[in-house]
Design an enzyme around this catalytic site. Structure first.
Site, PDB file in Angstrom:
ATOM      1  N   HIS A  83      -1.016   4.748   9.374  1.00 12.49           N
ATOM      2  CA  HIS A  83      -0.007   5.330   9.780  1.00 12.49           C
ATOM      3  C   HIS A  83       0.836   6.428  10.273  1.00 12.49           C
ATOM      4  O   HIS A  83       0.427   7.123  10.412  1.00 12.49           O
ATOM      5  CB  HIS A  83       0.879   5.325   8.186  1.00 12.49           C
TER       6      HIS A  83
ATOM      7  N   HIS B 281      11.093  -3.396   2.830  1.00  9.40           N
ATOM      8  CA  HIS B 281      11.100  -1.910   3.140  1.00  9.40           C
ATOM      9  C   HIS B 281      11.781  -2.046   4.910  1.00  9.40           C
ATOM     10  O   HIS B 281      11.416  -2.378   5.880  1.00  9.40           O
ATOM     11  CB  HIS B 281      10.351  -0.892   2.695  1.00  9.40           C
TER      12      HIS B 281
ATOM     13  N   HIS C 207       0.693  -1.097   0.016  1.00  7.78           N
ATOM     14  CA  HIS C 207       0.821   0.371   0.146  1.00  7.78           C
ATOM     15  C   HIS C 207       0.807   1.476   0.187  1.00  7.78           C
ATOM     16  O   HIS C 207       0.547   2.616   0.721  1.00  7.78           O
ATOM     17  CB  HIS C 207      -1.541   0.098   1.090  1.00  7.78           C
TER      18      HIS C 207
ATOM     19  N   GLU D 127       5.034  -5.538   8.343  1.00  3.65           N
ATOM     20  CA  GLU D 127       3.890  -5.461   7.447  1.00  3.65           C
ATOM     21  C   GLU D 127       2.874  -6.454   7.200  1.00  3.65           C
ATOM     22  O   GLU D 127       1.961  -6.822   7.270  1.00  3.65           O
ATOM     23  CB  GLU D 127       3.551  -4.184   6.870  1.00  3.65           C
TER      24      GLU D 127
END
Ligand SMILES: [Fe+2]
Lengths: 136, 281
Positions: B60, B194, B12, B241
């Protein structure tokens, strides 16, 4: 399978990961006001007040002097050490008009151009970056 | 009876929302990322046509801040607004909820010993809206109702992969016991490898990510045993995530088949992964 229930052992492993500050409860506590300050910058009127006089706006928050100085210096690695979390700190660099790539590259000691070139070439390899202890 | 017909895994990455909103999807840096969703967009429109998506994502520091940190939160409201993430809200439609099914799932999960946080009012950020954009493109109204399921993957410890998988299994039981005939999908979003912080930022591990995609298909459940520290070491601090994808996988039952798969590096700081799974048997 057996769940991990030894908190100390669970956390201890994180310190072995090179160049990474995992956002543990300890950091979350130390950085509570730092992160809530950053969150306040989601509101345009607060961004304006911060930009007009950074020091005065920071002084409204019960942060340590080191945290305030880290923010004034935009020293993001220092801010991570002092309990900042990158999703919260993002509100600070967005206020400065910086993208994630631009801001994140400042934590790596690379120029934005070199960092971007590394990403385009497939990113930083995990090889040698997994564990301080095992040097792998 | 409501039934889970498919699962989707999807990164996302916020910049994809930006690229879409600013009509940059055909620019060379973004095109390869978007191209891998052409198949899915057509399939969604012509074949899959879900009524409801249970959309597993994380906030977030957009709606949730440090004041309250729910490990698993289910959105039971009628609708969800779009967060202003600091540059004004994304110009996308409001998200319509599915309160009857959401409340049914919430009740079923709590009785099944998953103690969910129930949220009636919340705005949703790029974690939820970027996957919708990738799957539906430009629309005046989202052609699907959404049950947001927000997972804490920011403050440690996040839930274990095993717990996420088990939550998916419990969601499948909840959906199967809902009397209305509804076509339901479960999406797991975020990842893949990431790291957005510290001197190690920029880490990407395509080999690991692809093994993870492999592990989502078939009848293996080894992914549920991956520990947090492995995600951290191998896939970067934000690779954690991916535990959210395991909620989706757990909801699909014993075995799955992949009908589409896409992987691209990089999209800004991140490895993009996308998979479409069907339950088998
Ligand atoms: Fe995310």
């Amino acid at each position: 399978m057996t769940a991990i229930t030894d908190v100390a052992a669970y956390l201890a492993e994180f310190d072995d990961i090179p160049g990474t500050r995992v956002f543990t409860a300890k950091r979350a506590r130390a950085g509570y006001h730092l992160n809530q300050f950053a969150m306040s910058l989601m509101k345009p009127e607060n961004r304006e007040r911060f930009k007009a006089d950074e020091r005065a706006y920071l002084d409204e928050w019960p942060m340590s002097e080191a945290q305030k100085q880290g923010l004034l210096d935009r020293d993001y690695n220092r801010l991570l050490d002092l309990g900042g979390n990158v999703y919260f700190l993002a509100k600070v660099f967005s206020t400065d008009g910086l993208s994630f790539v631009q801001a994140v590259s400042t934590m790596t000691g690379m120029s934005v151009e070199d960092y971007q070139a590394m990403m385009v070439a497939g990113g930083r390899s995990a090889k040698g970056a997994r564990s301080i202890r095992d040097k792998n | 009876m409501a039934r889970i017909t498919a699962g989707i895994g999807c990164s996302h990455i916020p910049v994809l929302g930006f690229a879409h909103d600013h009509k940059k999807t055909q620019e060379p840096i973004f095109k390869p990322a978007f191209d891998g969703f052409d198949w899915t967009r057509q399939w969604m429109k012509e074949d899959a046509k879900p009524d409801v998506v249970i959309l597993v994502y994380n906030d977030h520091a957009s709606f949730f801040d440090m004041k309250v940190i729910p490990t698993f939160a289910i959105g039971c409201g009628e609708r969800f607004g779009i967060c202003d993430e600091g540059f004004g809200p994304r110009p996308v439609p409001e998200v319509e909820g599915s309160p009857d099914l959401a409340w049914h799932i919430a009740q079923s999960l709590v009785l099944d010993e998953f103690d969910m946080t129930i949220v009636n009012e919340m705005d949703v950020d790029h974690g939820l809206t970027v996957p919708l954009t990738m799957m539906y493109g430009e629309v005046d109204k989202w052609p699907v109702k959404v049950i947001p399921l927000a997972v804490n993957v920011v403050t440690y410890p996040p839930p274990s992969g095993n717990r996420c998988w088990a939550l998916g299994e419990a969601i499948a039981r909840a959906v199967a016991s809902f009397p209305e005939d509804l076509n339901v999908q479960v999406w797991g979003t975020g990842g893949m490898s990431h790291q957005l912080q510290g001197p190690r930022a920029g880490l990407i591990n395509a080999e690991w990510d692809n093994r993870f995609l492999d592990g989502l298909t078939g009848d293996s459940d080894t992914l549920r045993t991956i520990q947090h520290v492995e995600y951290l070491r191998e896939t970067g601090s934000e690779g954690i995530e991916m535990v959210m994808w395991l909620i989706m996988r757990g909801a699909l039952g014993k075995s799955t088949r992949a009908i589409h798969r896409h992987y691209h590096v990089p999209v800004s700081n991140t490895a993009l992964g996308h998979i479409v799974l069907e339950p088998v048997g």
